[in-house]
Design a protein around this motif. Sequence first.
Motif, short mmCIF file in Angstrom:
data_model
loop_
_atom_site.label_atom_id
_atom_site.label_comp_id
_atom_site.label_asym_id
_atom_site.label_seq_id
_atom_site.Cartn_x
_atom_site.Cartn_y
_atom_site.Cartn_z
N ALA A 16 42.64 43.64 33.66
CA ALA A 16 42.08 43.84 32.32
C ALA A 16 41.79 45.30 32.02
N ARG A 17 41.98 46.16 33.02
CA ARG A 17 41.68 47.59 32.86
C ARG A 17 42.90 48.46 33.14
N GLY A 18 44.05 47.90 32.82
CA GLY A 18 45.26 48.72 32.79
C GLY A 18 46.10 48.71 34.04
N TYR A 19 45.74 47.95 35.03
CA TYR A 19 46.51 47.92 36.27
C TYR A 19 47.51 46.76 36.27
N GLU A 20 48.67 47.01 36.84
CA GLU A 20 49.60 45.93 37.13
C GLU A 20 49.17 45.34 38.48
N THR A 21 48.86 44.08 38.50
CA THR A 21 48.27 43.47 39.70
C THR A 21 49.23 42.43 40.27
N VAL A 22 49.62 42.62 41.49
CA VAL A 22 50.68 41.82 42.11
C VAL A 22 50.22 41.35 43.48
N TYR A 23 50.57 40.12 43.81
CA TYR A 23 50.10 39.52 45.07
C TYR A 23 51.28 38.93 45.82
N ALA A 24 51.32 39.17 47.12
CA ALA A 24 52.33 38.54 47.99
C ALA A 24 51.65 37.97 49.21
N GLY A 25 51.95 36.72 49.53
CA GLY A 25 51.47 36.14 50.78
C GLY A 25 50.29 35.19 50.63
N LYS A 26 49.52 35.13 51.71
CA LYS A 26 48.47 34.12 51.81
C LYS A 26 47.29 34.45 50.90
N TRP A 27 46.86 33.48 50.12
CA TRP A 27 45.71 33.62 49.24
C TRP A 27 44.53 32.81 49.81
N HIS A 28 44.69 31.49 49.83
CA HIS A 28 43.74 30.60 50.51
C HIS A 28 42.38 30.51 49.83
N PRO A 61 41.67 28.52 46.52
CA PRO A 61 41.69 27.69 47.72
C PRO A 61 43.08 27.49 48.35
N ALA A 62 44.17 27.52 47.55
CA ALA A 62 45.48 27.19 48.13
C ALA A 62 45.99 28.36 48.98
N SER A 63 46.63 28.04 50.11
CA SER A 63 47.10 29.10 51.00
C SER A 63 48.21 29.92 50.35
N TYR A 64 49.25 29.24 49.94
CA TYR A 64 50.39 29.91 49.29
C TYR A 64 50.59 29.23 47.95
N THR A 65 50.48 30.01 46.90
CA THR A 65 50.53 29.44 45.57
C THR A 65 51.17 30.45 44.63
N THR A 66 51.74 29.95 43.56
CA THR A 66 52.26 30.86 42.53
C THR A 66 51.20 31.11 41.46
N ASP A 67 50.04 30.51 41.61
CA ASP A 67 49.01 30.59 40.58
C ASP A 67 47.74 31.22 41.16
N ILE A 68 47.66 32.55 41.09
CA ILE A 68 46.46 33.27 41.51
C ILE A 68 45.91 33.97 40.28
N PRO A 69 44.71 33.62 39.83
CA PRO A 69 44.17 34.23 38.62
C PRO A 69 44.20 35.75 38.70
N GLY A 70 44.75 36.37 37.66
CA GLY A 70 44.74 37.83 37.59
C GLY A 70 45.89 38.52 38.29
N PHE A 71 46.74 37.78 38.97
CA PHE A 71 47.84 38.40 39.71
C PHE A 71 49.18 37.78 39.32
N ALA A 72 50.22 38.63 39.27
CA ALA A 72 51.59 38.13 39.31
C ALA A 72 51.90 37.89 40.79
N VAL A 73 52.48 36.75 41.09
CA VAL A 73 52.68 36.38 42.50
C VAL A 73 54.16 36.50 42.86
N LEU A 74 54.42 37.24 43.94
CA LEU A 74 55.79 37.40 44.40
C LEU A 74 56.21 36.18 45.22
N PRO A 75 57.51 35.86 45.22
CA PRO A 75 57.95 34.72 46.01
C PRO A 75 57.87 35.02 47.50
N GLY A 76 57.71 33.97 48.28
CA GLY A 76 57.71 34.15 49.74
C GLY A 76 56.44 33.63 50.36
N GLY A 77 56.60 33.04 51.52
CA GLY A 77 55.43 32.56 52.24
C GLY A 77 55.64 31.15 52.76
#
Lengths: 264, 441
Positions: free
Chosen positions: B113-125, B127-143
């Motif tokens: 919300a403050r101008g950053y491109e936010t990207v996530y790859a890998g384990k989130w947990h 609650p879900a370990s590997y998910t395409t739905d992480i609030p605030g992040f674009a999620v890269l494939p893989g895991g």
Amino acid sequence: MQTQAIPRTAKNARRDKTYGSLEAFPEFLEKFTPPAGGFDPRGAWRLSYGVWLFAGDPEAVGFLEFERQPAADGAALKVATRIAHLNGYQQQNAALECAADTLSSLRWLELESVSGTPEGQPLPATKISARVQVRGRAVEFARGTRQRTARAAPPVVASWGLFDALQRLSPDQPKALEFTLLDDGDLLKPAQRLTYAGKTSIQVAGGAGLALHCWEQTGYGVLPTHYWRDAQGRLLFAVAGQRAFLYDPEARQNAAGRRRRKRA
Amino acid sequence: MKRRDFLRAGALGVPALGLRGAASPRPNFLFIMADQLSMDAIAAHGNRFVRTPNLDRMAGAGVSFRESYTAYPLCSPARSSMFTGRMPSETGVINNNLPIRKEIPNLGQWLGARGYETVYAGKWHVPASYTTDIPGFAVLPGGIGGQGNMGDAAVSRACQAWLHSRSGASPFLLVASLLQPHDICTWVSSHRRDAEWEKMARISEPLPPLPANFEWDGKEPSAMRSERRPQWSDGQWRYYLWSYYRHVEMVDAEIGRILDALEDCGRAKDTVIIFTADHGEGSGHHHMVLKNYLYDEAAKVPLFVSWPGQTPAGRQDTAHLVSGIDITPTICDYAGVPAPSGVVGRSLRPIVEGRNVEWREMVAAEVARGGRMVRTKETKYIVYPNDPVEQLFDWTGDPGETRNVAADAKYARLLEDHRRLLKSWEARLQLAPNAKGRGQA
């Protein structure tokens, strides 16, 4: 050498008994029919493996295919592998040229990697193309216009090239073979050792016995990894920690688009 | 040790380097996480039985915090704290597989919300370990859930591809969340029978020695007694350590791929790299394996902060007690944005930059069953609700936590001080509904 059946175990007990071992795959081996016909590890051949993961119940998650063409001073390998993830897949294709030495040391390797959706659509932004060239102790990595050079103790052996070399190794090799591993196309892993770990025999389809020679690899970032090949030299199985490569001519057809959901 | 010694604020200044403010006000961030990596399992920290050239590379490029603690030595709670700056009893993630309370923003939402491109790859947990739905992040494939020795390659490959193909002009936060050396969990559960130890005999190199604090003081809260393997021989313990270090090397190699990609894509000089782990691994200390208890081997984690040309290279900070709750405010500080309200962590930037700063005198951690830890410069206190056995360790003579002095009359006042410290700390927290009544306060 006695022939041993790989025992079936209850599902909830399997993880207690099978880490890094062929014992993880009793159902697979009970149905396994060893490939028929002759095999020349120095000639042209194609081999295909199912890629399995296990932390409890084994699960097929992809395939790994090799095509070898001999050359005057070495061999050319083409490799294709695809692994299903929880949210899609990763496909890698590689071409490499190996020397005609004991460990099929790497001369060069070209790699393309791409990830895709569970429906099978590749995602262009995930595409990576790279070339690796080995010149003595220098390993050059080129990606587009970018190039970096790393130092490595020779011989440098691609993990995929190791599948080729193992089929020609003599069980009489008196001492451990030491090398630097180029894993997964671009990860250098130093201080690797490969040793002959003996003969065994297992029961396969119809209760038939299958004689196997085993080699063991250890080193940086590698749990003891076992490779089993048949009497003709054909590499049939490799098990490393929680992953395994099991000979299966139909592995590509059986590969899933995505992996079933699991927690870490 | 005198009482006033530990009550004194730990404001230990180091010479300022004059580097502050020289760089772009909006750096990128590469936040790399490992899972279950002990502070001591790194060559740069003096371990001769593991090769970690890429962890060493990060440690050598900046500041390695040697008194760094997870907020909770278990995956989901620790991660909730890293991404919010709040304790797990505040985020509501008081055990694995729980979500962060919706009213608390995570770092991706905050920076996005403050101008950053936010990207996530890998384990989130969380609650879900590997998910395409992480609030605030674009999620890269893989895991691949549950197995790091194949899934991590896909994560590092995804980060590599993203770094090489990125064309955006805004600064980025890329999270590379790797799973190794977490596979040691499966290794441990698979090594109960004799047959699984056959490979041990063929290892040609010397196995690591048993740790100096292999033995332990039996005066423990009952919840601290889990995760021991009394049936293992000394040789089996040493083979377990050898195997753990191979898992550590696996994640080290994947980190190398990501660091190379950052350099090759030309972004290294504009990027702050932060590395940590969600928790440690028992490593045979106190005869223990795995995590979810409060001895140092599970509770202490590596934490590196580096920025080429901006951070002092190769400094190991032993003066400041820091925590996973400090990561979010640190990143916000470097990004030039305020930390979210309610954050209890603090920015590490002043310490990294060598500024003289008044720092906290204690760091706290939480654990399952309402367990709580207070670590000061010279002591550690551990307590569980409804358990009469408290633990107090005097680090001046017992850094291995092998003698519980809580019942020693000589330490009675010190024990009382720690109870007060914990109560005072917990009074600051805005507890989640599911955490109320579980701690000490």
